[in-house]
Design an enzyme around this catalytic site. Sequence first.
Site, PDB file in Angstrom:
ATOM      1  N   HIS A  14      -7.715  -5.656  -0.118  1.00 27.33           N
ATOM      2  CA  HIS A  14      -6.528  -4.888   0.261  1.00 27.33           C
ATOM      3  C   HIS A  14      -5.799  -5.672   1.347  1.00 27.33           C
ATOM      4  CE1 HIS A  14      -4.193  -1.233   0.007  1.00 27.33           C
ATOM      5  NE2 HIS A  14      -4.192  -1.128   1.330  1.00 27.33           N
TER       6      HIS A  14
ATOM      7  N   ASP B 168      -9.676  -5.079  -4.504  1.00 24.02           N
ATOM      8  CA  ASP B 168      -9.166  -4.106  -3.537  1.00 24.02           C
ATOM      9  C   ASP B 168     -10.094  -2.897  -3.486  1.00 24.02           C
ATOM     10  OD1 ASP B 168      -7.712  -2.188  -2.071  1.00 24.02           O
ATOM     11  OD2 ASP B 168      -5.801  -2.926  -2.829  1.00 24.02           O
TER      12      ASP B 168
ATOM     13  N   SER C   6       0.829  -1.198   0.000  1.00 24.55           N
ATOM     14  CA  SER C   6       0.000   0.000   0.000  1.00 24.55           C
ATOM     15  C   SER C   6       0.869   1.255   0.000  1.00 24.55           C
ATOM     16  CB  SER C   6      -0.988  -0.059   1.164  1.00 24.55           C
ATOM     17  OG  SER C   6      -2.001   0.915   1.034  1.00 24.55           O
TER      18      SER C   6
END
Length: 163
Positions: free
Chosen positions: A143, A111, A56
């Site tokens: 995610h 995601d 991320s």
Amino acid sequence: MNGALSNVWFDRKKIAPTADECIESVDIACEEVGKILREEADSGISKNKIVIGGFSMGGALAYHLAYRFHRDIAGVFSLSSFINKDSIIYQEVKQVKNGLPPLFAAHGGKDPLVLFDWGVDTVKALESLGVSTVFHEFPRLHHELGVQELRLLEEWLSKILNV
């Protein structure tokens, strides 16, 4: 987070491809992590044996580190990550024709935070600028990290680092 503050790698006004970068904040984070890279190099580890990456925002920071400040490392990995559409990274990579670290990227197809298309657009943009890329989609992944994703990353790292 609906306006709430949180501790992350660098400041963001929103999680969207078109958001302006908070470049001062990014550069502060790059300087701090860059110190670790320099310490490793000073201790005798060749930078062509160092790979940086993250998940991320950690992957976003790795993009900045590798493609703006430490182009002499062995590689970059990015998991469920992104670069903003008008990022300074793209401007700087355009000026470099050779010697960009290769990229391993993976992204979950479901995601909900860093949308899959954003991750794909990031990789395609870097590839169009000369970055050698490997990309893997995980259609059912949100995610999060997946076991197969980490196995593929491990294989790529072994190849890049020749171990």
